[in-house]
Design a protein around this motif. Sequence first.
Motif, PDB file in Angstrom:
ATOM      1  N   ILE A  86     -32.434   0.279  23.937  1.00 17.00           N
ATOM      2  CA  ILE A  86     -32.789  -0.863  23.102  1.00 17.00           C
ATOM      3  C   ILE A  86     -33.423  -0.374  21.816  1.00 17.00           C
ATOM      4  N   SER A  87     -33.035  -0.998  20.738  1.00 17.87           N
ATOM      5  CA  SER A  87     -33.633  -0.732  19.441  1.00 17.87           C
ATOM      6  C   SER A  87     -34.808  -1.683  19.236  1.00 17.87           C
ATOM      7  N   SER A  88     -35.763  -1.265  18.414  1.00 20.95           N
ATOM      8  CA  SER A  88     -36.949  -2.102  18.209  1.00 20.95           C
ATOM      9  C   SER A  88     -36.668  -3.375  17.420  1.00 20.95           C
ATOM     10  N   ILE A  89     -35.467  -3.497  16.875  1.00 21.96           N
ATOM     11  CA  ILE A  89     -35.140  -4.745  16.170  1.00 21.96           C
ATOM     12  C   ILE A  89     -34.728  -5.841  17.148  1.00 21.96           C
ATOM     13  N   LYS A  90     -34.578  -5.453  18.418  1.00 21.27           N
ATOM     14  CA  LYS A  90     -34.221  -6.430  19.450  1.00 21.27           C
ATOM     15  C   LYS A  90     -35.368  -6.567  20.436  1.00 21.27           C
ATOM     16  N   ASP A  91     -35.358  -7.652  21.201  1.00 20.16           N
ATOM     17  CA  ASP A  91     -36.330  -7.740  22.294  1.00 20.16           C
ATOM     18  C   ASP A  91     -35.660  -7.745  23.672  1.00 20.16           C
TER      19      ASP A  91
ATOM     20  N   ASP B  65     -39.015   3.678  17.648  1.00 19.84           N
ATOM     21  CA  ASP B  65     -38.219   2.485  17.377  1.00 19.84           C
ATOM     22  C   ASP B  65     -36.922   2.423  18.186  1.00 19.84           C
ATOM     23  N   TYR B  66     -36.807   3.322  19.182  1.00 22.78           N
ATOM     24  CA  TYR B  66     -35.611   3.287  20.011  1.00 22.78           C
ATOM     25  C   TYR B  66     -35.999   3.800  21.385  1.00 22.78           C
ATOM     26  N   PHE B  67     -35.554   3.070  22.403  1.00 17.69           N
ATOM     27  CA  PHE B  67     -35.985   3.387  23.763  1.00 17.69           C
ATOM     28  C   PHE B  67     -34.772   3.429  24.688  1.00 17.69           C
ATOM     29  N   LEU B  68     -34.864   4.299  25.682  1.00 16.72           N
ATOM     30  CA  LEU B  68     -33.744   4.496  26.591  1.00 16.72           C
ATOM     31  C   LEU B  68     -34.257   4.539  28.028  1.00 16.72           C
ATOM     32  N   TRP B  69     -33.403   4.124  28.937  1.00 11.90           N
ATOM     33  CA  TRP B  69     -33.682   4.279  30.371  1.00 11.90           C
ATOM     34  C   TRP B  69     -32.632   5.208  30.969  1.00 11.90           C
TER      35      TRP B  69
ATOM     36  N   PHE C 178     -36.107  -5.213  28.407  1.00 11.01           N
ATOM     37  CA  PHE C 178     -36.914  -6.076  27.559  1.00 11.01           C
ATOM     38  C   PHE C 178     -37.921  -5.218  26.801  1.00 11.01           C
ATOM     39  N   LEU C 179     -38.113  -5.545  25.532  1.00 13.82           N
ATOM     40  CA  LEU C 179     -39.068  -4.817  24.716  1.00 13.82           C
ATOM     41  C   LEU C 179     -40.078  -5.781  24.113  1.00 13.82           C
ATOM     42  N   ASN C 180     -41.350  -5.479  24.314  1.00 13.11           N
ATOM     43  CA  ASN C 180     -42.439  -6.244  23.707  1.00 13.11           C
ATOM     44  C   ASN C 180     -43.184  -5.299  22.774  1.00 13.11           C
ATOM     45  N   LYS C 181     -42.833  -5.354  21.492  1.00  7.52           N
ATOM     46  CA  LYS C 181     -43.388  -4.382  20.543  1.00  7.52           C
ATOM     47  C   LYS C 181     -44.884  -4.549  20.369  1.00  7.52           C
TER      48      LYS C 181
ATOM     49  N   LYS D 249     -46.447  -2.897  23.097  1.00  5.83           N
ATOM     50  CA  LYS D 249     -45.928  -1.545  23.284  1.00  5.83           C
ATOM     51  C   LYS D 249     -45.506  -1.365  24.745  1.00  5.83           C
ATOM     52  N   HIS D 250     -44.688  -2.269  25.187  1.00  2.00           N
ATOM     53  CA  HIS D 250     -44.296  -2.318  26.590  1.00  2.00           C
ATOM     54  C   HIS D 250     -42.806  -2.608  26.690  1.00  2.00           C
ATOM     55  N   LEU D 251     -42.143  -1.905  27.600  1.00  2.00           N
ATOM     56  CA  LEU D 251     -40.766  -2.279  27.905  1.00  2.00           C
ATOM     57  C   LEU D 251     -40.573  -2.283  29.418  1.00  2.00           C
ATOM     58  N   SER D 252     -39.552  -3.014  29.825  1.00  2.00           N
ATOM     59  CA  SER D 252     -39.270  -3.102  31.250  1.00  2.00           C
ATOM     60  C   SER D 252     -37.760  -3.101  31.466  1.00  2.00           C
TER      61      SER D 252
END
Lengths: 112, 111
Positions: free
Chosen positions: B50-55, B31-35, B65-68, B71-74
């Motif tokens: 980015i937290s999964s509560i945001k896109d 539920d949390y992603f980092l670059w 950008f997060l597309n839950k 299951k993809h982020l960019s």
Amino acid sequence: EPEVTQTPSHQVTQMGQEVILRCVPISNHLYFYWYRQILGQKVEFLVSFYNNEISEKSEIFDDQFSVERPDGSNFTLKIRSTKLEDSAMYFCATAPVGPEQYFGPGTRLTVT
Amino acid sequence: DQQVKQNSPSLSVQEGRISILNCDYTNSMFDYFLWYKKYPAEGPTFLISISSIKDKNEDGRFTVFLNKSAKHLSLHIVPSQPGDSAVYFCAALGGANNLFFGTGTRLTVIP
């Protein structure tokens, strides 16, 4: 800007020898981590440390590995009897309360 | 362990254009992603998260950008600069606050 420091930058050791890798965390950080990256592979989690004890460790972190914070500032990773496959970059990371982890420059360990 | 994947090992972009780096994950519990950005002989440097509560999360030239559902982020970098040339790692935060890294994408920005 405060940063995580690691020593030595490069360590060469013979198989079977003990090594100690050192890290100085950012001063107000509470969470400490060790990661490693074998050449050509992804960065892998080894262990996390909080409140003077291990909070989580991976399958890689077997009995040959240990961590401690001996003097309240340094954070060390000890490998008791090194193997050839322990050759890798070892990164220390530290974090304040939030999830962002800040990495040191790494120690390149070469086991011959 | 293939929980976080970066399928493009390299990307070349002209200076001033947009760089788009992609990352996929398999564990729906993340539920949390980092670059992170990494230069040779240095450790990974935190860029943006980015937290999964945001896109979407934006910081200057960097937007994640997060597309839950996919299951993809960019990570978008615009405009790209030569100093952005580095290896970019996507990471997901595990339950024990350990990071699961992708294999990285080497970005080259051509002047």
